[in-house]
Design a protein around this motif. Sequence first.
Motif, PDB file in Angstrom:
ATOM      1  N   THR A 145       0.830  -1.211   0.000  1.00  0.00           N
ATOM      2  CA  THR A 145       0.000   0.000   0.000  1.00  0.00           C
ATOM      3  C   THR A 145       0.863   1.259   0.000  1.00  0.00           C
ATOM      4  N   LEU A 146       1.873   1.242   0.884  1.00  0.00           N
ATOM      5  CA  LEU A 146       2.764   2.406   0.931  1.00  0.00           C
ATOM      6  C   LEU A 146       3.513   2.582  -0.392  1.00  0.00           C
ATOM      7  N   THR A 147       3.871   1.470  -1.021  1.00  0.00           N
ATOM      8  CA  THR A 147       4.569   1.552  -2.306  1.00  0.00           C
ATOM      9  C   THR A 147       3.681   2.177  -3.374  1.00  0.00           C
ATOM     10  N   TRP A 148       2.418   1.721  -3.431  1.00  0.00           N
ATOM     11  CA  TRP A 148       1.486   2.304  -4.396  1.00  0.00           C
ATOM     12  C   TRP A 148       1.246   3.793  -4.128  1.00  0.00           C
ATOM     13  N   ILE A 149       1.090   4.105  -2.836  1.00  0.00           N
ATOM     14  CA  ILE A 149       0.863   5.519  -2.490  1.00  0.00           C
ATOM     15  C   ILE A 149       2.085   6.362  -2.884  1.00  0.00           C
ATOM     16  N   SER A 150       3.268   5.823  -2.585  1.00  0.00           N
ATOM     17  CA  SER A 150       4.488   6.557  -2.933  1.00  0.00           C
ATOM     18  C   SER A 150       4.639   6.700  -4.450  1.00  0.00           C
ATOM     19  N   ILE A 187       2.212   6.696  -6.714  1.00  0.00           N
ATOM     20  CA  ILE A 187       1.229   7.669  -7.219  1.00  0.00           C
ATOM     21  C   ILE A 187       1.653   9.092  -6.873  1.00  0.00           C
ATOM     22  N   ALA A 188       2.126   9.271  -5.634  1.00  0.00           N
ATOM     23  CA  ALA A 188       2.588  10.607  -5.239  1.00  0.00           C
ATOM     24  C   ALA A 188       3.775  11.052  -6.088  1.00  0.00           C
ATOM     25  N   SER A 189       4.684  10.100  -6.377  1.00  0.00           N
ATOM     26  CA  SER A 189       5.845  10.434  -7.209  1.00  0.00           C
ATOM     27  C   SER A 189       5.407  10.827  -8.617  1.00  0.00           C
ATOM     28  N   LEU A 190       4.438  10.061  -9.172  1.00  0.00           N
ATOM     29  CA  LEU A 190       3.944  10.400 -10.509  1.00  0.00           C
ATOM     30  C   LEU A 190       3.274  11.770 -10.516  1.00  0.00           C
ATOM     31  N   LEU A 191       2.459  12.045  -9.481  1.00  0.00           N
ATOM     32  CA  LEU A 191       1.827  13.359  -9.403  1.00  0.00           C
ATOM     33  C   LEU A 191       2.860  14.470  -9.279  1.00  0.00           C
ATOM     34  N   LEU A 192       3.858  14.223  -8.431  1.00  0.00           N
ATOM     35  CA  LEU A 192       4.904  15.234  -8.271  1.00  0.00           C
ATOM     36  C   LEU A 192       5.686  15.428  -9.563  1.00  0.00           C
ATOM     37  N   LEU A 193       5.968  14.305 -10.270  1.00  0.00           N
ATOM     38  CA  LEU A 193       6.670  14.404 -11.534  1.00  0.00           C
ATOM     39  C   LEU A 193       5.832  15.164 -12.570  1.00  0.00           C
TER      40      LEU A 193
END
Length: 227
Positions: free
Chosen positions: A37-42, A44-50
Amino acid sequence: HRVDLLQESVAELPSHLHRRLHDLIQNVRVHYRTAITLTWISSIASLLLLGLLARWFYIWIFRPLRTLVEGSRRVASGDFQHRIHLNTHDEMSELAEAMNAMTERFQATRDDLDRQVQERTKQVVRSEQLASVGFLAAGVAHEINNPLASIALGAESLEIRVVEALDANSEEHIVIGNYLKMIQEEAFRCKQITEKLLDFSRMGDVDRQAVLTHDRGSETRRDDDET
């Protein structure tokens, strides 16, 4: 008694180990699911930040840079009326303002050079025309002055011969003298006209001077500008 307790412990050991192993498996599953779950959240957050970084790079760097390049190309192609407008309020905006100021100065310099070239061209054309007129006027004046000088000289010679041949009080002497006088005056008048034409062709400051003309003993002052 201890042997009995030991036998009971040995009998309970498999079930105890099984429970411990089951609890360990459950804990591992929980930790695994949490990590996934944390990996998916990270991710998605990384993609959004990118995506946000890419959007920011496009808005603040790539798009202004492309606008600067396109504006520079238009100015280089000769469109000096074009101005680069950026509302980024950063170094890109300062660079655009500097390029606009440079384009304005270059346009002003080009317009001034064009105006000077046009003025110089007009002056050259006018000088060529005036030179042609002056050359023509000089030729015409030369061709006219020679016959005029001959006419004046012939009239003067005839006047001397008439004075010697005829009586000074005779009617023929007076008439012939008047005609010869008229011929001389008109010859000198034509000569003055050709001199004025030469002065005009030189495009210089012409000085007005008074000259003395002798008319059979009487002096009359004439201005060169009279016709």
